[in-house]
Design an enzyme around this catalytic site. Structure first.
Site, PDB file in Angstrom:
ATOM      1  N   HIS A  35      20.048  35.475  55.758  1.00  0.00           N
ATOM      2  CA  HIS A  35      18.559  35.043  56.368  1.00  0.00           C
ATOM      3  C   HIS A  35      18.178  36.315  57.041  1.00  0.00           C
ATOM      4  CE1 HIS A  35      20.358  31.382  55.729  1.00  0.00           C
ATOM      5  NE2 HIS A  35      19.195  30.796  55.291  1.00  0.00           N
ATOM      6  N   HIS A 265      11.967  34.086  55.193  1.00  0.00           N
ATOM      7  CA  HIS A 265      13.153  33.264  56.037  1.00  0.00           C
ATOM      8  C   HIS A 265      14.272  33.646  55.459  1.00  0.00           C
ATOM      9  CE1 HIS A 265      15.328  29.851  58.023  1.00  0.00           C
ATOM     10  NE2 HIS A 265      15.708  29.761  56.644  1.00  0.00           N
ATOM     11  N   GLU A 414      23.022   9.868  72.789  1.00  0.00           N
ATOM     12  CA  GLU A 414      24.387   9.973  72.579  1.00  0.00           C
ATOM     13  C   GLU A 414      24.581  11.407  71.781  1.00  0.00           C
ATOM     14  OE1 GLU A 414      23.231   5.493  72.358  1.00  0.00           O
ATOM     15  OE2 GLU A 414      22.399   7.403  71.343  1.00  0.00           O
ATOM     16  N   HIS A 476      25.944  -3.664  66.273  1.00  0.00           N
ATOM     17  CA  HIS A 476      26.717  -3.204  67.049  1.00  0.00           C
ATOM     18  C   HIS A 476      28.340  -2.977  66.765  1.00  0.00           C
ATOM     19  CE1 HIS A 476      23.211  -3.205  69.472  1.00  0.00           C
ATOM     20  NE2 HIS A 476      23.596  -2.670  70.596  1.00  0.00           N
TER      21      HIS A 476
END
Length: 672
Positions: A35, A265, A414, A476
């Site tokens: 890149h 890119h 999280e 859960h």
């Protein structure tokens, strides 16, 4: 864009930045992959940062008080490799640059922690670097509060692109950093308006300046090719009391035919276009050649840090022998001598009193003896502190008003929590652990995988580890998660059966220097099964004989965690019918697999039928059920084959057939 004005306005700066651009073009062309555009676009920012601001010493790359430079846009790795080579890091030689992306080279396609000094973290999965940086900044602020600004007082600098800011984890990180007012965190946004698919506007129209400002950041917008503006922005950011974002308006693949296009890119390998770009830069040296004057100017940047490092060493010595030794210990990831003693004392106490508690509570009991003797621990939870049992009374809360606090309220983030803990571990001097529900390892997965890939000993406290959590239901209740985690290389997955095994698991997790650990802990109360105290850490064996057959051994029951109780009850039923049954506790399959063949055969000899019991899917168990050679014919599994349901835990275990009665029936069916 006409770059001639840039060349003439600041010629010395321009040629130093051109060294980055030309090395990038040459390396990507030689590899025929990579890149090019990002390093070419951000070379000016990098040059000003390294020349005027970054505190580093290539001869002492692990100096604890160095500034950290994180390339969150990891695909632009040649920017980092060029900087390391130019400033004199021994690991990145010109040969390494020439072997970019090749087998055995230190210059991998994306920066990989551990491959070479100066690579602070593994990046490439977008957003991870900026999320790691929050952990770096938390660690720096915590240590500054403990040891003083004369010992710990540095900045974390990040280069992030549009892709990093689109990833969801970036918002978790930005919001957390803003709330924590991490003033030593500075992010450069490579604002080039380009993604792989085209212009950014085809997918996003976020006002990033307002977004960062809304999260409590100090923000600035500059021309990313103007060295004067860059320098002024960094200077302003360093005195801000909040984290800073500097929006750098840049041109991807500056000076190349692919400038300002999505093609810019990727890999720019056309030789004619490459030559034209170099001509536009005013660069006459050959491939991989850096004129001596320019290389010397870059090396001078690296040499400048030696004096600052020497002064810091003198200040460290002034701490006195005790604090100096403690500082050295925590940065070497060495546990204190007291750790084993307090763990053994707790094990003895628990074996004598035999409490019946959930292993999430067991974990809290262990932390209550660990945290006072390991001042480097920093705990936390993703808004489940009371459920994860991760906060002990002595920690205090890390907050803008109390940097000595050792507990972080991460909020419902999280992924951001896991990534920040990676950053803390990489920074050094702290040992992070954090909790959430086991099911939400799905949210944290990207960062957990990088913990394993980088070989850093983050501890993940994952509670509510099965259908045993009950009424919250299948959303859960983790079923496949143990299998997923056990399939991840270089990860220890502990599922302890009681407080004794939990204490042993914590001891191993904290003694690790290169492997992250997951503690899968129960919501429901479990009996103490290790009632005969042993000083030795049996969990270190991964699997061991918990209860032996009283007669001829005809069956072996293997289990983990909450299902050990079921295995022991099933053993009673089978022994009552004259079927000699051994129970093997398998708290960590990965450690059991590391034992020598003699130990594994001693624990799991050929002959008896084998049944594994676990409230998850069967997949990880086949190696031990079928035998390591795959020839053990008589084997069975008692566990889950689908998702759970909403009901009390005891009802779920009965309805899904995970009981002592079902286990005994499975054994008898195998025996015929």
């Amino acid at each position: 864009m006409d770059i001639s004005a840039l060349r003439t306005a600041h010629p010395d700066h321009w040629m130093k930045a051109a060294a980055i651009r030309t090395l990038t073009l040459d390396a990507v062309a030689a590899a025929n992959s990579g890149h090019s555009g990002m390093p070419m676009g951000m070379a000016d920012v990098a040059t000003v940062l390294f020349q005027n601001h970054l505190q580093f010493d290539p001869k002492a790359p692990h100096w604890p008080d160095r500034d950290r430079f994180i390339l969150s846009a990891g695909h632009g790795s040649m920017l980092l490799y060029s900087l390391l080579y130019l400033t004199g890091y021994a690991d990145i030689t010109l040969d390494q640059i020439k072997n970019f992306r090749q087998w055995g080279s230190k210059t991998a396609g994306h920066p990989e922690f551990g491959h070479a000094d100066g690579i602070e973290t593994t990046t490439g999965p977008l957003g991870q670097g900026i999320a790691n940086s929050v952990g770096f900044a938390i660690a720096e602020a915590s240590l500054r509060a403990r040891y003083g600004a004369k010992i710990m007082n540095h900045y974390t600098y990040v280069m992030a692109g549009d892709g990093c800011l689109m990833e969801g984890v970036s918002q978790e990180a930005i919001a957390l950093a803003g709330m924590q007012e991490l003033g030593h965190l500075i992010v450069f946004w490579d604002n080039n308006d380009i993604t792989i698919d085209g212009k950014v506007e085809i997918a996003d129209k976020t006002d990033q300046l307002k977004r960062f400002a809304a999260s409590g950041w100090h923000v600035q917008a500059i021309d990313g090719h103007d060295p004067v503006a860059i320098d002024a922005a960094i200077t302003a950011a360093k005195i801000a009391k909040r984290p800073s974002m500097i929006a750098c308006k840049t041109h991807i693949a500056l000076g190349h035919a692919a400038q300002d296009t999505s093609k810019g890119h990727g890999a720019l390998t056309d030789p004619n276009q490459l030559a034209a770009a170099k001509e536009a830069y005013g660069w006459t040296a050959g491939p991989f050649e850096i004129p001596a004057k320019i290389k010397a100017e870059w090396e001078a940047m690296g040499e400048r840090g030696a004096a600052a490092h020497a002064q810091w060493q003198s200040r460290l010595a002034d701490l006195g022998p005790g604090r100096h030794a403690e500082f050295t210990r925590i940065f070497n990831n060495e546990v204190p001598r007291k750790l084993t003693a307090v763990i053994r004392a707790l094990k003895k106490q628990v074996s004598d009193s035999a409490p019946k508690v959930a292993t999430r509570k067991s974990s809290e009991m262990v932390l209550e003896v660990i945290n006072p003797v390991m001042s480097e621990t920093i705990g936390g939870s993703a808004d489940l502190t009371g459920s994860n049992n991760t906060k002990t009374a002595d920690l205090g809360v890390f907050h803008p008003t109390d940097r000595k606090g050792r507990y972080v309220y991460y909020g419902v983030r999280e992924h951001g929590m896991a990534a920040a803990m990676n950053g803390m571990a990489l920074h050094g001097g702290v040992r992070p652990y954090g909790g959430t529900f086991m099911c939400f390892t799905d949210y944290a997965r990207g960062a957990m995988r990088l913990s394993a890939l980088m070989g850093i000993p983050v501890v993940y406290v994952m509670t509510h580890d099965s259908i045993g959590l009950g009424e919250d239901g299948p959303t859960h209740q983790p079923v496949e998660h143990l299998a997923m985690l056990r399939a991840t290389p270089n990860t220890w997955v502990f599922r302890p059966a009681d407080t004794v095994e939990t204490a042993e698991a914590w001891e191993l997790a904290l003694m690790s220097k290169s492997t992250p650990s997951v503690l899968a802990l129960s919501r429901q109360n479990l009996p103490t099964v290790r009632i005969d105290h042993k000083a030795i850490n049996m969990t270190a064996k991964g699997g061991y004989i918990l209860a032996e057959a009283t007669g001829t051994r005809r069956a072996i029951l293997m289990a983990t965690g909450s299902e050990i109780e079921i295995a022991l009850d099933a053993r009673k039923l089978l022994e009552a019918e004259g079927i000699g049954t051994r129970v093997v506790s398998m708290p960590c399959m990965e450690l059991f697999a590391e034992q020598d063949e003699a130990w594994r055969k001693r624990v799991l000899p050929a002959g008896p039928v084998r049944v594994a019991i676990e409230a998850g899917v069967r997949q990880p168990w086949d190696r031990w059920l079928l035998g390591e050679r795959g020839r053990e014919a008589k084997a069975g599994f008692v566990g889950m084959t689908g998702f759970g349901a909403s009901a009390p835990a005891e009802v779920l275990y009965e309805k899904f057939g995970i009981t002592a009665k079902d286990t005994a029936a499975k054994v008898k069916a195998l025996l015929g």
